[in-house]
Design an enzyme around this catalytic site. Structure first.
Site, short mmCIF file in Angstrom:
data_model
loop_
_atom_site.label_atom_id
_atom_site.label_comp_id
_atom_site.label_asym_id
_atom_site.label_seq_id
_atom_site.Cartn_x
_atom_site.Cartn_y
_atom_site.Cartn_z
N ASP A 37 0.69 -1.09 0.09
CA ASP A 37 -0.04 0.01 0.02
C ASP A 37 1.02 1.21 0.04
O ASP A 37 2.00 1.37 0.60
CB ASP A 37 -0.70 -0.06 1.30
CG ASP A 37 -2.21 0.46 0.94
OD1 ASP A 37 -2.50 0.92 -0.10
OD2 ASP A 37 -3.12 0.15 1.82
N HIS A 54 3.05 3.49 -8.80
CA HIS A 54 2.94 2.05 -9.08
C HIS A 54 4.09 1.61 -9.77
O HIS A 54 4.54 0.39 -9.34
CB HIS A 54 1.79 2.00 -9.99
CG HIS A 54 0.47 2.40 -9.46
ND1 HIS A 54 0.02 1.94 -8.14
CD2 HIS A 54 -0.63 3.19 -9.77
CE1 HIS A 54 -1.02 2.48 -7.63
NE2 HIS A 54 -1.83 3.03 -8.83
N SER A 82 -6.79 -5.40 -5.95
CA SER A 82 -8.29 -6.05 -5.15
C SER A 82 -9.51 -5.80 -5.81
O SER A 82 -9.27 -5.11 -7.15
CB SER A 82 -8.21 -5.26 -3.75
OG SER A 82 -8.72 -4.06 -4.02
N GLU A 84 -11.67 -4.29 -5.09
CA GLU A 84 -12.14 -2.88 -4.99
C GLU A 84 -11.54 -1.86 -5.88
O GLU A 84 -11.98 -0.75 -6.00
CB GLU A 84 -11.85 -2.57 -3.47
CG GLU A 84 -12.56 -3.11 -2.20
CD GLU A 84 -14.26 -2.70 -2.42
OE1 GLU A 84 -14.35 -1.42 -2.41
OE2 GLU A 84 -15.03 -3.47 -2.85
N LEU A 148 11.20 -20.58 -4.48
CA LEU A 148 10.30 -19.88 -4.12
C LEU A 148 8.97 -19.87 -4.89
O LEU A 148 9.16 -19.58 -6.00
CB LEU A 148 10.72 -18.23 -3.96
CG LEU A 148 10.09 -17.02 -3.54
CD1 LEU A 148 9.83 -17.22 -1.95
CD2 LEU A 148 10.26 -15.76 -4.00
N ARG A 205 2.19 -5.16 5.97
CA ARG A 205 1.10 -4.17 5.21
C ARG A 205 1.80 -2.73 5.59
O ARG A 205 1.92 -2.38 6.78
CB ARG A 205 -0.54 -4.11 5.86
CG ARG A 205 -1.07 -3.04 5.04
CD ARG A 205 -2.75 -2.96 5.40
NE ARG A 205 -3.26 -2.02 4.17
CZ ARG A 205 -4.49 -2.26 4.02
NH1 ARG A 205 -5.38 -2.79 4.69
NH2 ARG A 205 -4.99 -1.23 3.13
N ARG A 211 -5.53 -2.69 8.82
CA ARG A 211 -6.40 -3.51 8.27
C ARG A 211 -6.29 -4.65 7.32
O ARG A 211 -5.30 -4.55 6.93
CB ARG A 211 -7.64 -2.87 7.64
CG ARG A 211 -8.17 -1.40 8.01
CD ARG A 211 -9.40 -0.79 7.33
NE ARG A 211 -8.69 0.13 6.12
CZ ARG A 211 -8.63 1.19 6.05
NH1 ARG A 211 -8.76 1.97 7.29
NH2 ARG A 211 -8.09 1.86 4.94
N SER A 213 -8.53 -5.63 5.09
CA SER A 213 -8.71 -5.14 3.77
C SER A 213 -9.38 -6.40 2.73
O SER A 213 -8.96 -6.38 1.58
CB SER A 213 -8.01 -4.37 2.93
OG SER A 213 -7.86 -3.00 3.83
N GLU A 224 0.67 -13.84 12.12
CA GLU A 224 1.06 -12.68 12.76
C GLU A 224 1.18 -11.33 11.83
O GLU A 224 1.57 -11.57 10.72
CB GLU A 224 2.62 -12.72 13.18
CG GLU A 224 2.97 -13.87 14.20
CD GLU A 224 2.46 -13.44 15.54
OE1 GLU A 224 2.17 -12.26 15.97
OE2 GLU A 224 2.27 -14.44 16.43
C1 V0D Z 1 1.13 -1.68 -8.51
C2 V0D Z 1 2.53 -2.30 -6.03
C3 V0D Z 1 3.95 -6.29 -9.77
C4 V0D Z 1 1.31 -2.56 -6.07
C5 V0D Z 1 3.37 -2.98 -6.89
C6 V0D Z 1 -2.15 -5.87 -11.61
C7 V0D Z 1 0.40 -1.84 -6.94
C8 V0D Z 1 3.25 -2.58 -8.16
C9 V0D Z 1 3.06 -7.11 -10.73
C10 V0D Z 1 2.88 -8.32 -11.33
C11 V0D Z 1 1.55 -4.12 -9.45
C12 V0D Z 1 1.79 -9.11 -11.18
C13 V0D Z 1 1.75 -10.31 -11.90
C14 V0D Z 1 2.74 -10.82 -12.23
C15 V0D Z 1 4.07 -10.31 -12.17
C16 V0D Z 1 3.88 -8.92 -11.53
C17 V0D Z 1 1.76 -6.13 -10.42
C18 V0D Z 1 -0.18 -5.19 -10.42
C19 V0D Z 1 0.30 -4.09 -9.91
C20 V0D Z 1 -1.78 -5.10 -10.99
F1 V0D Z 1 2.84 -12.26 -12.70
N1 V0D Z 1 3.73 -5.25 -9.56
N2 V0D Z 1 2.31 -4.83 -9.79
N3 V0D Z 1 0.62 -6.20 -10.82
N4 V0D Z 1 1.88 -2.75 -8.85
#
Ligand code: V0D
Length: 257
Positions: A37, A54, A82, A84, A148, A205, A211, A213, A224
């Site tokens: 977040d 992002h 999410s 949301e 992993l 978080r 929360r 969420s 934890e």
């Molecule tokens: C934006 C912070 C990696 C949170 C991190 C679809 C919000 C960067 C992925 C990712 C997002 C997803 C699948 C995958 C490989 C990488 C990603 C989203 C947002 C939303 F196979 N970062 N990331 N996907 N953010």
């Protein structure tokens, strides 16, 4: 600066102070779930567009996954989108949906070399086909890997996940394939996205919200919880190790009684 004293990795804040970080020979959480977040807030503080936050958050994902792999964490589950999040502006959602492809185009090779297995948790219904395609390719290409396990929760909602599982069990009962008295926790858990994963030991978080969420509600019954005010793009492996140190401290106290 991190330095080693016996099994303990310590942070050297200055010449005098050594702050314990975590015990590499101690209990390393097997499964860590993360709510990433604060990306939008990070951008706003810098007068940048939310998407820049992002993008920066995506760099943090790379660093934290590497750190987790390096210390022997078995499973990481990152809450990326999410149910949301659909309420956000169209442009922002479109941008977010391109991140999996972008992440994988630069990282998939290295993840494979590190023996990382990638998987998506969540409902693929509303996701654009290019996003699903990128995830499918990553899942396929890393299926044989035994290191992993890296999960991305996309279009994930904890209550919806439970409702889906219950609906499937109800269908089996109606079809005469299952008796109501045969339903127990283990059977319900078999119908969640996480069916073959252990429950998270630790939830992290960022960004000051305290929360859940709607994240992994069933799975976090005994997890934890660790919260920090640090925004996700500012979150470093030192913060990550701090969370693990705190987890180890709680495990020791619990073990003492
Ligand atoms: C934006 C912070 C990696 C949170 C991190 C679809 C919000 C960067 C992925 C990712 C997002 C997803 C699948 C995958 C490989 C990488 C990603 C989203 C947002 C939303 F196979 N970062 N990331 N996907 N953010």
């Amino acid at each position: 600066m991190l330095e080693r004293i016996g099994h303990m990795l310590v942070r050297k804040a200055n010449q005098e102070e050594h702050r314990p970080v975590f015990d590499e020979a101690g209990d390393i959480p097997q499964h860590i779930a993360v709510i990433m977040d604060g990306n939008g807030r990070w951008a706003k503080k810098r007068n940048l567009a939310r998407i820049v936050g992002h993008r920066s958050g995506m760099q943090t994902v790379k660093e934290i996954v590497k750190a987790a792999d390096g210390i022997g964490v078995k499973t990481m589950t990152m809450y990326a989108f999410s149910t949301e999040n659909w309420k956000r502006p169209r442009d922002e959602v479109d941008y977010l949906m391109k991140l999996p492809q972008e992440f994988l185009s630069t990282e998939l090779e290295e993840l494979n070399e590190r023996n990382v297995r990638v998987r998506m948790l969540g409902n693929s219904d509303r996701l654009p086909s290019h996003t699903i395609e990128a995830m499918n390719i990553a899942e396929e290409r890393t299926r044989q890997n035994t290191g992993l396990q890296l999960n991305f929760a996309l279009n994930y909602g904890g209550r919806t996940e439970i409702v889906k599982a219950v609906t499937e069990l109800a269908r089996q009962v109606q079809a005469g394939e299952l008796k109501p008295e045969e339903i127990d926790e283990a059977l319900l858990a078999q119908h969640l996205y996480t069916r073959d994963l252990p429950d998270p030991d630790l939830l992290i978080r960022t960004s000051g919200e305290i929360r859940l969420s709607n994240f992994m509600l069933w799975q976090m019954a005994y997890t934890e919880l660790w919260f920090t005010d640090v925004l996700w793009p500012d979150f470093t492996k030192e913060h990550f190790f701090e969370a693990i140190a705190e987890y180890q401290g709680r495990a020791r106290r619990y073990g003492a009684v």
